[in-house]
Design a protein around this motif. Structure first.
Motif, PDB file in Angstrom:
ATOM      1  N   ALA A  98      81.242  50.123  99.012  1.00  0.00           N
ATOM      2  CA  ALA A  98      81.625  48.988  98.399  1.00  0.00           C
ATOM      3  C   ALA A  98      80.483  47.841  97.749  1.00  0.00           C
ATOM      4  CB  ALA A  98      82.616  47.976  99.025  1.00  0.00           C
ATOM      5  N   TYR A 112      88.283  46.567 104.031  1.00  0.00           N
ATOM      6  CA  TYR A 112      88.420  46.540 102.722  1.00  0.00           C
ATOM      7  C   TYR A 112      89.314  45.380 101.961  1.00  0.00           C
ATOM      8  CZ  TYR A 112      85.590  50.856 102.245  1.00  0.00           C
ATOM      9  OH  TYR A 112      84.620  51.788 102.470  1.00  0.00           O
ATOM     10  N   PRO A 151      84.788  48.647  93.002  1.00  0.00           N
ATOM     11  CA  PRO A 151      84.458  50.051  94.025  1.00  0.00           C
ATOM     12  C   PRO A 151      85.881  50.833  93.595  1.00  0.00           C
ATOM     13  CG  PRO A 151      84.344  47.812  95.070  1.00  0.00           C
ATOM     14  CD  PRO A 151      84.729  47.536  93.749  1.00  0.00           C
TER      15      PRO A 151
END
Length: 313
Positions: free
Chosen positions: A154, A233, A164
Motif C-alpha cells: 500500500a 488495510y 492501492p
C-alpha cells in the motif's frame, strides 16, 4: 349515574406533555452528510488515513521474511527455469556428465545471466542434495524468496500517487495459481499480492515460471495472519472486496474498485474462509451465464483486475 360516567370515561387524568420532542423528531436530522464524514464508512477511513500520511513521516519499511531454498532438478526443468528467469544462485553439474544439447544450453544461459555460480560435483553428492531424485546431472539452486510486508504494498502505491490495487489469496495452495495471479496483477497495474504464511502457496520455482517474468516486477507479501492483515488495510482506508459465488453484490455494482482496494480470492473448492469472509467490506460475485460453479484463482483475479483497471483508466 355519576359513578357510571366515571367508569365509561376514557380519560386517565392529566398527562405530562412531550415537551416538543415528538415534533422535533418528525422534523428530521437534516441532509445526509457526505461519505467522507460518516463514521465507519470506507471513504471516511480512506480520508482519515490520507490525513495521517500527510501529517506523519513514512513508516519504516518492514519485510515479510524469507522463504526456503529450493532445488530444480533434471535437464529439462533446469533449462526451462533458466529460460524463464527463475532466480538462481548455483548451477551444479555432475562430474563427467554426457555433454548433450540441454547441458550446453544450461551452461550458456547461466553464463549469460551472470551471478550464478557454476559448481562441479560428483554424482553421490548430487544424489544426497536432491534426496535421490532423478537429477540427470543438473541441479539448480533457487535462493529463498524475499517477501515484502503487506503494508509495503500500500505504501508503494501511495508513494507513486496511486490508489492501492492489491490481491490477497486465501487458501490457494497451487504455486501455478499464485504465479498466474502475479502475472495478472502486473498486467493490470496492480501493486502486489498478499499470501498467508501457512497453508498457502509460496514463491517457488513453479510460481516464478508461471508468472512469465512478472514476479521480478510485482512484489509478493507474506502475512502471518491474513485476517489481521486485512483489518489493518481497512484501518488504513482501503476497502476489502472478497470474491464469493454467493456474494451479495454483483461485480459490476462494486464501486470500490475505482479506489483503494484489496481483492480477496479464495480457493477454487472451498472459497473464502469464514473469518476472512466476515472481514470483507463487500462480498462480490462474478456473473457466469455459462453456468460454471467456480473459477480458479488466476482466472477470477484476472477478471476483477481488468474491471478495476478499466474503471481507473
Amino acid at each position: 349515574m355519576a359513578a357510571n360516567n366515571r367508569r365509561m370515561s376514557g380519560k386517565k387524568g392529566a398527562q405530562v406533555g412531550s415537551g416538543g420532542q415528538r415534533r422535533r423528531g418528525l422534523e428530521g436530522k437534516g441532509p445526509t452528510p457526505p461519505a467522507e464524514m460518516r463514521k465507519g464508512h470506507a471513504k471516511q477511513r480512506a480520508a482519515a488515513a490520507k490525513s495521517r500520511r500527510a501529517q506523519g513521516a513514512r513508516p519504516q519499511q518492514r519485510r515479510g521474511g524469507k522463504g526456503t531454498s529450493e532445488f530444480v532438478v533434471g535437464r529439462n526443468p533446469v533449462v526451462e527455469a533458466l529460460r524463464e528467469g527463475v532466480p538462481a544462485s548455483t548451477l551444479y553439474v555432475q562430474q563427467f556428465i554426457d555433454n548433450d544439447e540441454r547441458v550446453r544450453e544450461a551452461l550458456q544461459l547461466a553464463a549469460e545471466r551472470g551471478g550464478i555460480n557454476l559448481m562441479e560435483a560428483p554424482r553421490p553428492e548430487l544424489d544426497r542434495m536432491t534426496n535421490g531424485l532423478n537429477h540427470q546431472g543438473l541441479v539448480l539452486q533457487v535462493p529463498p524468496y524475499e517477501y515484502a510486508h503487506p503494508e509495503d504494498l500500500a505504501q508503494a502505491a501511495y508513494d507513486e500517487g496511486e490508489d492501492p490495487l492489491i490481491v490477497a489469496l486465501d487458501g490457494v495452495t497451487d504455486p501455478r495459481n499464485l504465479g498466474a495471479v502475479v502475472r495478472s496483477v502486473s498486467a493490470f497495474g496492480g501493486h502486489g499480492v498478499v499470501v498467508p504464511e501457512r497453508r498457502a502457496a509460496g514463491m517457488t520455482a513453479g510460481a516464478w515460471k508461471t508468472s512469465a517474468g512478472a514476479a521480478a516486477r510485482t512484489p509478493v507479501a507474506r502475512a502471518t495472519n491474513l485476517t489481521r492483515a486485512l483489518e489493518a488495510y481497512k484501518k488504513a482506508g482501503i476497502v476489502v472486496v472478497g470474491l464469493a459465488a454467493d456474494g451479495e453484490t454483483e461485480l459490476g455494482e462494486v464501486t470500490a474498485l475505482s479506489g483503494p482496494v484489496v481483492i480477496v480470492v479464495g480457493s477454487e473448492g472451498k472459497g473464502l474462509s469464514r473469518l476472512v469472509g466476515e472481514t470483507c467490506d463487500v462480498r462480490a460475485r462474478i456473473p457466469m451465464p455459462g453456468g460454471a460453479e467456480s473459477l480458479n484463482a488466476g482466472v477470477a483475479a484476472g477478471i476483477v483486475l481488468y474491471e478495476a483497471a478499466r474503471r481507473r483508466s
